[in-house]
Design an enzyme around this catalytic site. Structure first.
Site, mmCIF file in Angstrom:
data_model
loop_
_atom_site.group_PDB
_atom_site.id
_atom_site.type_symbol
_atom_site.label_atom_id
_atom_site.label_comp_id
_atom_site.label_asym_id
_atom_site.label_seq_id
_atom_site.Cartn_x
_atom_site.Cartn_y
_atom_site.Cartn_z
ATOM 1 N N CYS A 199 0.809 -1.277 0.110
ATOM 2 C CA CYS A 199 0.101 0.106 -0.219
ATOM 3 C C CYS A 199 0.900 1.194 0.134
ATOM 4 O O CYS A 199 1.174 1.729 1.066
ATOM 5 C CB CYS A 199 -1.055 -0.138 1.303
ATOM 6 S SG CYS A 199 -1.874 1.440 1.337
ATOM 7 N N CYS B 112 -0.335 4.398 1.964
ATOM 8 C CA CYS B 112 -0.247 4.090 3.601
ATOM 9 C C CYS B 112 1.160 4.302 3.843
ATOM 10 O O CYS B 112 1.382 4.917 4.838
ATOM 11 C CB CYS B 112 -0.755 2.458 3.987
ATOM 12 S SG CYS B 112 -2.107 1.960 3.043
ATOM 13 N N ASP B 113 2.091 3.716 3.132
ATOM 14 C CA ASP B 113 3.648 3.366 3.599
ATOM 15 C C ASP B 113 4.568 4.501 2.841
ATOM 16 O O ASP B 113 5.597 4.458 3.137
ATOM 17 C CB ASP B 113 3.960 2.469 3.651
ATOM 18 C CG ASP B 113 3.064 1.286 4.373
ATOM 19 O OD1 ASP B 113 2.574 1.805 5.379
ATOM 20 O OD2 ASP B 113 2.940 0.031 3.967
#
Ligand code: FAD
Ligand code: NAP
Length: 322
Positions: free
Chosen positions: A138, A141-142
């Site tokens: 992701c 997200c990261d």
């Protein structure tokens, strides 16, 4: 977990992506008082992306914002939305029984399955070892953790190309490793990728191993294999983003409903009816071909309408059978 007294519902919707929320809107407007259980990822896959440019009516919308709006829309129509996960579903007797992680038990006359799909992994032990420590599925997200670093993205579909483009906001260099020379992604995305100065495609290569340090645990690169020659080389990278597609989340029903194409729930052509009457399926869970937010939402609408018609037919039959 304490098990509660069962609660009877006419329609239970499992999943909170575009399919689930759209089913919630339609089932509420049909006065079926639906209960929707959101699962571990409220809002579904679109919460893991940024710009969505193909949702009709919005030239550009952020995926998480769109899903917040869909949830609000379903609630406003009267859908009850529950933050919980269905851990087991028994379709062998009626009403169907769904048990949730909290201990709640639902007895449902009809069930709409909208559990979508989840990211696939390469299956390498080193990938598993570094998951959460440099290996991710992701970028939204990261990605932020890799400012000024070199990154590898694996895959050749829309997700891989979008992730590579998004990661250029942080990374000094992004290498897109793909096992062929041709991308599966939409042409407009391919064009953006191929002319981006920070992105280098590496064609005809697969990841052989993720390499890194043990203490502290962290990725330092990937060993890649040329699929034509078998030659092995190394690419330095602090982050590895795996974007090789998604698999349907059909664990709840895999031994109960007919499935096809690697786990997708089979529905009758032009409908959302599954192999058990009263159980309907919509979205990525059933669809190995289109897998779009708009098609999932469309199927969510169909599932609610199919459930409404099916329940009405059962109710019409009931007095005659009594
Ligand atoms: P999902 O969105 O997969 O949602 C599944 C839901 O089921 C989740 O809420 C989950 O919590 C829930 N669930 C699962 N198991 C359980 C359980 N046991 N109990 C309760 N709930 C459960 N499509 C586009 O059209 N445009 C785009 O720009 C686009 N970008 C994308 C970017 C990325 C990075 C990804 C991964 C996908 C993208 N897609 C895009 C595809 C789109 O996100 C999917 O087609 C769509 O989200 C599928 O919707 P769905 O409702 O079927 O399932
Ligand atoms: P996908 O379209 O299935 O593509 C997966 C990619 O990963 C393919 O290029 C595939 O290679 C590669 N791959 C698969 N297994 C591999 C392995 N073991 N090792 C190396 N490479 C592997 O998946 P996706 O990109 O996640 O997209 C899923 C769905 O969501 C699609 O329908 C897509 O259109 C949709 N989506 C849409 C958007 C958008 O509309 N903007 C954005 C994201 C996703 P091959 O090509 O060689 O098979």
């Amino acid at each position: 977990m304490s098990v509660s007294a069962p609660r009877h519902v006419r329609v239970l919707i499992i999943g909170s992506g575009p399919a689930g929320y759209t089913a919630g809107v339609y089932a509420s407007r049909a006065m079926l008082n639906p209960v929707l259980v959101q699962g571990i990822e409220p809002g579904g896959q679109l919460t893991t992306t940024t710009e969505v440019e193909n949702w009709p009516g919005d030239t550009e919308v952020q995926g998480p914002d769109l899903m917040v709006r869909m949830e609000a829309h379903a609630r406003a129509m009267g859908c009850e939305i529950v933050s919980d996960i269905i851990t087991s579903l028994d379709l062998s007797s009626r009403p169907f029984t769904a048990t949730a992680d909290s201990g709640a038990v639902y007895k449902a006359d009809a069930v709409i399955l909208a559990t979508g799909a989840r990211a696939k992994w390469l299956g390498l032990p080193s990938e598993q070892k570094f998951r959460g420590f440099g290996v991710s599925a992701c970028a939204t997200c990261d990605g932020f953790f890799y400012r000024g670093q070199e990154i590898v993205v694996v895959g050749g579909g829309n997700t891989a190309v979008e992730e590579a483009l998004f990661l250029t906001n942080f990374a000094s260099k992004v290498t897109l490793v793909h096992r062929r020379e041709e991308l599966r992604a939409e042409k407009i995305l391919q064009e953006r990728l191929l002319k981006h100065p920070k992105i280098t495609p590496l064609w005809f290569h697969e990841i052989d191993e993720v390499i890194g340090a043990a203490d502290p645990l962290g990725v330092e690169g990937v060993r890649v294999r040329d699929v034509r020659t078998g030659a092995i080389t190394e690419i330095p990278a602090k982050g590895v983003f795996v974007a090789i597609g998604h698999a349907p989340a059909s664990e709840l029903v895999k031994d109960q409903l007919e499935l096809h194409n690697g786990g997708y729930v089979k529905v009758k052509a032009g409908s959302t009816e599954t192999s058990i009457p009263g159980v309907f399926a919509a979205g990525d869970l059933t669809d190995h071909k289109y897998r779009q937010a708009v098609t999932s939402a469309g199927m969510g609408c169909m599932a609610a309408l199919d459930a409404e018609h099916w329940l009405a037919a059962q109710e019409a039959l009931a007095p005659a059978m009594a």
